[in-house]
Write a protein that holds these residues in place. Structure first.
Motif, PDB file in Angstrom:
ATOM      1  N   GLN A 123       0.831  -1.199   0.000  1.00  0.00           N
ATOM      2  CA  GLN A 123       0.000   0.000   0.000  1.00  0.00           C
ATOM      3  C   GLN A 123       0.871   1.257   0.000  1.00  0.00           C
ATOM      4  OE1 GLN A 123      -2.595   0.345   3.382  1.00  0.00           O
ATOM      5  NE2 GLN A 123      -4.000   1.729   2.316  1.00  0.00           N
ATOM      6  N   THR A 124       0.577   2.130  -0.961  1.00  0.00           N
ATOM      7  CA  THR A 124       1.273   3.415  -1.076  1.00  0.00           C
ATOM      8  C   THR A 124       0.477   4.499  -0.355  1.00  0.00           C
ATOM      9  OG1 THR A 124       2.208   2.824  -3.224  1.00  0.00           O
ATOM     10  CG2 THR A 124       2.004   5.180  -2.749  1.00  0.00           C
ATOM     11  N   LEU A 125       1.183   5.356   0.375  1.00  0.00           N
ATOM     12  CA  LEU A 125       0.535   6.527   0.980  1.00  0.00           C
ATOM     13  C   LEU A 125       0.770   7.766   0.136  1.00  0.00           C
ATOM     14  CD1 LEU A 125       1.436   6.142   4.775  1.00  0.00           C
ATOM     15  CD2 LEU A 125      -0.655   5.416   3.596  1.00  0.00           C
ATOM     16  N   ALA A 126       1.972   7.859  -0.456  1.00  0.00           N
ATOM     17  CA  ALA A 126       2.337   9.051  -1.224  1.00  0.00           C
ATOM     18  C   ALA A 126       3.563   8.739  -2.066  1.00  0.00           C
ATOM     19  CB  ALA A 126       2.645  10.210  -0.277  1.00  0.00           C
ATOM     20  N   LEU A 127       3.812   9.583  -3.066  1.00  0.00           N
ATOM     21  CA  LEU A 127       5.023   9.484  -3.885  1.00  0.00           C
ATOM     22  C   LEU A 127       5.746  10.822  -3.857  1.00  0.00           C
ATOM     23  CD1 LEU A 127       3.646   7.701  -7.109  1.00  0.00           C
ATOM     24  CD2 LEU A 127       4.966   6.647  -5.262  1.00  0.00           C
ATOM     25  N   ASP A 128       7.076  10.766  -3.847  1.00  0.00           N
ATOM     26  CA  ASP A 128       7.881  11.977  -3.989  1.00  0.00           C
ATOM     27  C   ASP A 128       8.627  11.920  -5.310  1.00  0.00           C
ATOM     28  OD1 ASP A 128       7.808  13.617  -1.416  1.00  0.00           O
ATOM     29  OD2 ASP A 128       8.065  11.567  -0.674  1.00  0.00           O
ATOM     30  N   TYR A 129       8.468  12.967  -6.119  1.00  0.00           N
ATOM     31  CA  TYR A 129       9.113  13.013  -7.437  1.00  0.00           C
ATOM     32  C   TYR A 129      10.223  14.045  -7.440  1.00  0.00           C
ATOM     33  CZ  TYR A 129       5.380  10.304  -9.677  1.00  0.00           C
ATOM     34  OH  TYR A 129       4.503   9.318 -10.055  1.00  0.00           O
TER      35      TYR A 129
ATOM     36  N   GLY B 233       7.689  16.851  -6.544  1.00  0.00           N
ATOM     37  CA  GLY B 233       7.415  17.055  -5.131  1.00  0.00           C
ATOM     38  C   GLY B 233       6.580  15.926  -4.559  1.00  0.00           C
ATOM     39  N   HIS B 234       5.818  16.244  -3.511  1.00  0.00           N
ATOM     40  CA  HIS B 234       5.097  15.241  -2.721  1.00  0.00           C
ATOM     41  C   HIS B 234       3.660  15.115  -3.216  1.00  0.00           C
ATOM     42  CE1 HIS B 234       4.608  12.805   0.892  1.00  0.00           C
ATOM     43  NE2 HIS B 234       3.452  13.415   1.100  1.00  0.00           N
ATOM     44  N   LEU B 235       3.287  13.912  -3.691  1.00  0.00           N
ATOM     45  CA  LEU B 235       1.942  13.692  -4.229  1.00  0.00           C
ATOM     46  C   LEU B 235       1.218  12.624  -3.411  1.00  0.00           C
ATOM     47  CD1 LEU B 235       3.576  14.864  -6.736  1.00  0.00           C
ATOM     48  CD2 LEU B 235       1.854  13.719  -8.123  1.00  0.00           C
ATOM     49  N   THR B 236      -0.027  12.905  -3.083  1.00  0.00           N
ATOM     50  CA  THR B 236      -0.821  11.929  -2.334  1.00  0.00           C
ATOM     51  C   THR B 236      -1.706  11.137  -3.290  1.00  0.00           C
ATOM     52  OG1 THR B 236      -2.430  13.659  -1.872  1.00  0.00           O
ATOM     53  CG2 THR B 236      -0.763  13.270  -0.198  1.00  0.00           C
TER      54      THR B 236
ATOM     55  N   GLY C   5      -4.139   9.439  -5.743  1.00  0.00           N
ATOM     56  CA  GLY C   5      -5.107   9.969  -6.702  1.00  0.00           C
ATOM     57  C   GLY C   5      -4.656  11.226  -7.418  1.00  0.00           C
ATOM     58  N   GLU C   6      -3.618  11.874  -6.909  1.00  0.00           N
ATOM     59  CA  GLU C   6      -3.174  13.096  -7.585  1.00  0.00           C
ATOM     60  C   GLU C   6      -2.552  12.772  -8.946  1.00  0.00           C
ATOM     61  OE1 GLU C   6      -2.002  16.799  -5.355  1.00  0.00           O
ATOM     62  OE2 GLU C   6      -0.995  15.253  -4.165  1.00  0.00           O
ATOM     63  N   ILE C   7      -2.606  13.757  -9.836  1.00  0.00           N
ATOM     64  CA  ILE C   7      -2.069  13.581 -11.195  1.00  0.00           C
ATOM     65  C   ILE C   7      -0.565  13.841 -11.177  1.00  0.00           C
ATOM     66  CG2 ILE C   7      -2.146  14.416 -13.575  1.00  0.00           C
ATOM     67  CD1 ILE C   7      -5.043  15.427 -12.897  1.00  0.00           C
ATOM     68  N   SER C   8       0.225  12.840 -11.607  1.00  0.00           N
ATOM     69  CA  SER C   8       1.683  13.005 -11.641  1.00  0.00           C
ATOM     70  C   SER C   8       2.163  13.457 -13.014  1.00  0.00           C
ATOM     71  CB  SER C   8       2.374  11.700 -11.266  1.00  0.00           C
ATOM     72  OG  SER C   8       1.929  10.646 -12.111  1.00  0.00           O
ATOM     73  N   VAL C   9       1.441  13.059 -14.068  1.00  0.00           N
ATOM     74  CA  VAL C   9       1.883  13.395 -15.423  1.00  0.00           C
ATOM     75  C   VAL C   9       0.664  13.557 -16.320  1.00  0.00           C
ATOM     76  CG1 VAL C   9       2.196  10.947 -16.038  1.00  0.00           C
ATOM     77  CG2 VAL C   9       3.428  12.687 -17.321  1.00  0.00           C
ATOM     78  N   GLY C  10       0.766  14.465 -17.269  1.00  0.00           N
ATOM     79  CA  GLY C  10      -0.319  14.658 -18.228  1.00  0.00           C
ATOM     80  C   GLY C  10       0.244  14.829 -19.632  1.00  0.00           C
ATOM     81  N   VAL C  11      -0.379  14.127 -20.588  1.00  0.00           N
ATOM     82  CA  VAL C  11      -0.024  14.276 -22.007  1.00  0.00           C
ATOM     83  C   VAL C  11      -1.321  14.522 -22.767  1.00  0.00           C
ATOM     84  CG1 VAL C  11       0.911  13.154 -24.070  1.00  0.00           C
ATOM     85  CG2 VAL C  11       1.966  12.726 -21.838  1.00  0.00           C
TER      86      VAL C  11
ATOM     87  N   LYS D 150       9.882   8.208  -5.435  1.00  0.00           N
ATOM     88  CA  LYS D 150      10.158   7.459  -4.219  1.00  0.00           C
ATOM     89  C   LYS D 150       8.832   7.087  -3.586  1.00  0.00           C
ATOM     90  CE  LYS D 150      13.449   8.572  -0.980  1.00  0.00           C
ATOM     91  NZ  LYS D 150      13.978   9.471   0.073  1.00  0.00           N
ATOM     92  N   GLU D 151       8.683   5.793  -3.293  1.00  0.00           N
ATOM     93  CA  GLU D 151       7.474   5.301  -2.643  1.00  0.00           C
ATOM     94  C   GLU D 151       7.507   5.632  -1.154  1.00  0.00           C
ATOM     95  OE1 GLU D 151       4.737   3.717  -3.502  1.00  0.00           O
ATOM     96  OE2 GLU D 151       5.100   2.765  -5.461  1.00  0.00           O
ATOM     97  N   ASN D 152       6.377   6.063  -0.629  1.00  0.00           N
ATOM     98  CA  ASN D 152       6.170   6.153   0.813  1.00  0.00           C
ATOM     99  C   ASN D 152       5.139   5.076   1.145  1.00  0.00           C
ATOM    100  OD1 ASN D 152       7.325   9.109   1.810  1.00  0.00           O
ATOM    101  ND2 ASN D 152       6.706   9.052  -0.344  1.00  0.00           N
ATOM    102  N   TRP D 153       5.619   3.924   1.619  1.00  0.00           N
ATOM    103  CA  TRP D 153       4.721   2.790   1.867  1.00  0.00           C
ATOM    104  C   TRP D 153       3.954   2.968   3.177  1.00  0.00           C
ATOM    105  CZ3 TRP D 153       4.163   0.016  -2.311  1.00  0.00           C
ATOM    106  CH2 TRP D 153       5.237  -0.218  -3.177  1.00  0.00           C
ATOM    107  N   SER D 154       2.848   2.222   3.288  1.00  0.00           N
ATOM    108  CA  SER D 154       1.983   2.352   4.466  1.00  0.00           C
ATOM    109  C   SER D 154       2.660   1.838   5.740  1.00  0.00           C
ATOM    110  CB  SER D 154       0.657   1.621   4.240  1.00  0.00           C
ATOM    111  OG  SER D 154       0.907   0.251   4.010  1.00  0.00           O
ATOM    112  N   ASP D 155       3.735   1.022   5.599  1.00  0.00           N
ATOM    113  CA  ASP D 155       4.440   0.555   6.807  1.00  0.00           C
ATOM    114  C   ASP D 155       5.465   1.575   7.306  1.00  0.00           C
ATOM    115  OD1 ASP D 155       6.539   0.399   5.024  1.00  0.00           O
ATOM    116  OD2 ASP D 155       6.737  -1.767   5.076  1.00  0.00           O
TER     117      ASP D 155
END
Lengths: 92, 135
Positions: B41-47, B81-84, B86-92, B122-127
Protein backbone atom coordinates in the motif's frame (compact mmCIF):
# COMPACT_ATOMS: atom_id res chain seq x y z
CA UNK A 1 63.01 10.68 -8.63
CA UNK A 2 60.18 10.58 -11.12
CA UNK A 3 59.34 14.14 -11.99
CA UNK A 4 56.51 13.43 -14.48
CA UNK A 5 53.65 15.89 -14.16
CA UNK A 6 50.25 14.47 -13.37
CA UNK A 7 47.52 16.32 -15.24
CA UNK A 8 43.97 16.39 -14.01
CA UNK A 9 40.72 17.68 -15.40
CA UNK A 10 38.20 18.92 -12.88
CA UNK A 11 34.75 17.54 -13.71
CA UNK A 12 31.63 18.74 -11.90
CA UNK A 13 29.14 15.92 -11.39
CA UNK A 14 25.55 16.33 -10.25
CA UNK A 15 23.92 13.33 -8.57
CA UNK A 16 20.24 12.51 -8.36
CA UNK A 17 17.78 10.29 -6.49
CA UNK A 18 19.37 7.15 -5.00
CA UNK A 19 22.80 8.17 -6.34
CA UNK A 20 22.53 11.40 -4.33
CA UNK A 21 21.36 9.60 -1.21
CA UNK A 22 24.11 6.96 -1.37
CA UNK A 23 26.80 9.64 -1.66
CA UNK A 24 25.09 12.23 0.58
CA UNK A 25 26.04 14.93 -1.94
CA UNK A 26 24.07 16.53 -4.77
CA UNK A 27 27.19 17.81 -6.51
CA UNK A 28 30.88 16.94 -6.47
CA UNK A 29 34.01 18.21 -8.22
CA UNK A 30 36.20 15.28 -9.27
CA UNK A 31 39.84 15.51 -10.29
CA UNK A 32 40.01 13.06 -13.17
CA UNK A 33 43.51 12.01 -14.31
CA UNK A 34 44.28 12.98 -17.92
CA UNK A 35 46.21 10.25 -19.70
CA UNK A 36 47.17 11.78 -23.04
CA UNK A 37 43.67 11.52 -24.49
CA UNK A 38 40.35 13.25 -23.86
CA UNK A 39 38.56 12.44 -20.62
CA UNK A 40 35.56 10.15 -21.15
CA UNK A 41 32.54 9.15 -19.10
CA UNK A 42 34.34 5.89 -18.28
CA UNK A 43 37.11 7.95 -16.61
CA UNK A 44 34.55 10.03 -14.70
CA UNK A 45 32.72 6.88 -13.58
CA UNK A 46 36.00 5.36 -12.38
CA UNK A 47 36.85 8.47 -10.34
CA UNK A 48 33.30 8.63 -8.96
CA UNK A 49 33.29 5.01 -7.83
CA UNK A 50 36.72 5.45 -6.21
CA UNK A 51 35.45 8.48 -4.31
CA UNK A 52 32.08 6.93 -3.35
CA UNK A 53 32.37 3.14 -2.99
CA UNK A 54 28.73 2.98 -1.85
CA UNK A 55 27.66 3.76 -5.45
CA UNK A 56 28.74 0.22 -6.31
CA UNK A 57 25.30 -0.98 -5.20
CA UNK A 58 23.92 0.76 -8.32
CA UNK A 59 26.88 -0.46 -10.37
CA UNK A 60 26.23 -0.91 -14.06
CA UNK A 61 22.73 0.53 -13.70
CA UNK A 62 24.09 4.07 -13.26
CA UNK A 63 23.31 6.40 -16.14
CA UNK A 64 25.32 9.44 -17.23
CA UNK A 65 24.63 12.64 -19.09
CA UNK A 66 26.95 15.32 -20.43
CA UNK A 67 25.10 18.61 -20.31
CA UNK A 68 21.49 17.60 -20.99
CA UNK A 69 22.20 14.61 -23.29
CA UNK A 70 22.57 10.95 -22.38
CA UNK A 71 26.18 9.77 -22.63
CA UNK A 72 27.84 6.37 -22.86
CA UNK A 73 31.21 5.30 -21.53
CA UNK A 74 33.00 6.54 -24.66
CA UNK A 75 31.46 10.02 -24.61
CA UNK A 76 34.14 12.70 -24.29
CA UNK A 77 33.82 15.23 -21.46
CA UNK A 78 35.34 18.52 -22.57
CA UNK A 79 36.86 20.78 -19.89
CA UNK A 80 34.05 22.70 -18.19
CA UNK A 81 31.25 20.43 -19.38
CA UNK A 82 28.95 19.35 -16.54
CA UNK A 83 28.16 15.68 -15.99
CA UNK A 84 25.10 14.15 -14.33
CA UNK A 85 24.93 10.69 -12.78
CA UNK A 86 21.67 8.98 -11.83
CA UNK A 87 19.86 5.66 -11.44
CA UNK A 88 17.39 4.30 -14.02
CA UNK A 89 14.53 6.78 -14.39
CA UNK A 90 11.07 6.18 -12.93
CA UNK A 91 8.92 9.16 -13.86
CA UNK A 92 5.31 8.99 -14.92
CA UNK B 1 6.66 23.45 -24.73
CA UNK B 2 6.95 20.78 -21.99
CA UNK B 3 6.62 21.82 -18.38
CA UNK B 4 7.55 20.66 -14.88
CA UNK B 5 5.44 21.92 -11.99
CA UNK B 6 5.32 21.79 -8.20
CA UNK B 7 1.59 22.54 -8.32
CA UNK B 8 -1.44 20.32 -9.00
CA UNK B 9 -1.97 19.59 -12.70
CA UNK B 10 -5.16 21.05 -14.16
CA UNK B 11 -6.41 18.49 -16.69
CA UNK B 12 -9.00 20.87 -18.14
CA UNK B 13 -6.25 23.40 -18.82
CA UNK B 14 -4.32 20.73 -20.76
CA UNK B 15 -7.37 19.96 -22.89
CA UNK B 16 -8.08 23.62 -23.52
CA UNK B 17 -4.47 24.20 -24.57
CA UNK B 18 -4.57 21.59 -27.35
CA UNK B 19 -8.07 22.19 -28.67
CA UNK B 20 -8.09 23.84 -32.07
CA UNK B 21 -10.30 23.86 -35.14
CA UNK B 22 -7.41 22.15 -37.03
CA UNK B 23 -8.02 19.03 -34.95
CA UNK B 24 -10.74 16.43 -35.27
CA UNK B 25 -9.38 14.42 -32.33
CA UNK B 26 -8.13 15.23 -28.85
CA UNK B 27 -6.67 12.68 -26.42
CA UNK B 28 -5.63 13.16 -22.81
CA UNK B 29 -3.48 10.77 -20.79
CA UNK B 30 -3.17 11.26 -17.03
CA UNK B 31 -0.87 9.30 -14.76
CA UNK B 32 -2.20 9.21 -11.18
CA UNK B 33 -0.87 8.01 -7.83
CA UNK B 34 -2.05 4.42 -7.35
CA UNK B 35 -2.74 2.99 -3.90
CA UNK B 36 -1.71 -0.65 -4.36
CA UNK B 37 1.33 -2.18 -6.11
CA UNK B 38 1.52 -5.98 -5.74
CA UNK B 39 -0.49 -5.80 -2.51
CA UNK B 40 1.80 -3.17 -0.98
CA UNK B 41 0.00 0.00 0.00
CA UNK B 42 1.27 3.42 -1.08
CA UNK B 43 0.53 6.53 0.98
CA UNK B 44 2.34 9.05 -1.22
CA UNK B 45 5.02 9.48 -3.89
CA UNK B 46 7.88 11.98 -3.99
CA UNK B 47 9.11 13.01 -7.44
CA UNK B 48 12.50 14.54 -8.23
CA UNK B 49 13.89 15.65 -11.62
CA UNK B 50 17.10 16.75 -13.29
CA UNK B 51 15.03 19.66 -14.56
CA UNK B 52 17.03 21.09 -17.52
CA UNK B 53 17.60 17.63 -19.00
CA UNK B 54 14.01 16.54 -18.28
CA UNK B 55 12.72 19.51 -20.27
CA UNK B 56 15.24 18.87 -23.07
CA UNK B 57 14.27 15.20 -23.27
CA UNK B 58 10.54 15.98 -23.23
CA UNK B 59 11.21 18.50 -26.02
CA UNK B 60 12.98 15.81 -28.07
CA UNK B 61 10.07 13.39 -27.53
CA UNK B 62 7.57 16.01 -28.71
CA UNK B 63 9.69 16.64 -31.82
CA UNK B 64 9.90 12.90 -32.55
CA UNK B 65 6.11 12.56 -32.25
CA UNK B 66 5.66 15.42 -34.70
CA UNK B 67 7.98 13.68 -37.18
CA UNK B 68 6.09 10.40 -36.91
CA UNK B 69 2.50 11.65 -37.04
CA UNK B 70 0.52 14.61 -38.34
CA UNK B 71 -0.44 16.43 -35.15
CA UNK B 72 -1.97 19.76 -34.26
CA UNK B 73 -0.97 20.60 -30.66
CA UNK B 74 0.88 18.83 -27.84
CA UNK B 75 1.07 19.46 -24.10
CA UNK B 76 3.36 17.49 -21.79
CA UNK B 77 3.56 18.24 -18.07
CA UNK B 78 5.08 16.40 -15.09
CA UNK B 79 4.48 17.15 -11.44
CA UNK B 80 7.36 17.20 -8.92
CA UNK B 81 7.42 17.06 -5.13
CA UNK B 82 5.10 15.24 -2.72
CA UNK B 83 1.94 13.69 -4.23
CA UNK B 84 -0.82 11.93 -2.33
CA UNK B 85 -3.13 9.17 -3.56
CA UNK B 86 -5.11 9.97 -6.70
CA UNK B 87 -3.17 13.10 -7.58
CA UNK B 88 -2.07 13.58 -11.19
CA UNK B 89 1.68 13.00 -11.64
CA UNK B 90 1.88 13.40 -15.42
CA UNK B 91 -0.32 14.66 -18.23
CA UNK B 92 -0.02 14.28 -22.01
CA UNK B 93 -2.57 15.93 -24.28
CA UNK B 94 -2.47 15.64 -28.07
CA UNK B 95 -4.71 17.00 -30.77
CA UNK B 96 -4.57 15.87 -34.40
CA UNK B 97 -6.66 16.02 -37.53
CA UNK B 98 -7.49 12.30 -37.07
CA UNK B 99 -7.80 10.02 -34.04
CA UNK B 100 -5.33 7.31 -35.10
CA UNK B 101 -2.45 9.79 -35.00
CA UNK B 102 -3.64 11.32 -31.71
CA UNK B 103 -3.84 7.94 -29.94
CA UNK B 104 -0.52 6.68 -31.36
CA UNK B 105 1.34 9.88 -30.54
CA UNK B 106 -0.06 10.00 -27.01
CA UNK B 107 1.00 6.40 -26.37
CA UNK B 108 4.46 7.03 -27.81
CA UNK B 109 4.98 10.16 -25.75
CA UNK B 110 4.05 8.67 -22.37
CA UNK B 111 6.03 5.48 -23.09
CA UNK B 112 9.15 7.45 -24.08
CA UNK B 113 8.72 9.84 -21.14
CA UNK B 114 8.74 6.93 -18.71
CA UNK B 115 11.72 5.34 -20.46
CA UNK B 116 13.97 8.37 -20.93
CA UNK B 117 13.05 11.51 -19.01
CA UNK B 118 15.27 11.96 -15.92
CA UNK B 119 12.61 11.97 -13.23
CA UNK B 120 12.53 9.62 -10.23
CA UNK B 121 9.83 8.61 -7.79
CA UNK B 122 10.16 7.46 -4.22
CA UNK B 123 7.47 5.30 -2.64
CA UNK B 124 6.17 6.15 0.81
CA UNK B 125 4.72 2.79 1.87
CA UNK B 126 1.98 2.35 4.47
CA UNK B 127 4.44 0.55 6.81
CA UNK B 128 6.39 3.82 7.10
CA UNK B 129 9.28 2.77 4.86
CA UNK B 130 10.52 4.74 1.85
CA UNK B 131 11.97 3.28 -1.34
CA UNK B 132 13.22 4.72 -4.64
CA UNK B 133 11.52 3.14 -7.60
CA UNK B 134 13.81 2.09 -10.37
CA UNK B 135 13.27 -0.50 -13.05
Amino acid sequence: MNSSVIHEQVVDVQLFALARELTSVARVSLEVPVEGRPVTIADVQHALMARFPRLASLGAKLLFAVGTQYADENTVVQPGEPVACFPPVSGG
Amino acid sequence: MPRLTEHPIDSQQLLNAVQTTQAGAVILFLGTVREFTNQRQTLALDYEAFAPMAIAEMDRIEAEAREKWILAKIETIHRLGHLTLGEISVGVAVSAPHRDAAFAAGQYMIDELKRRVPIWKKENWSDGSQEWVHP
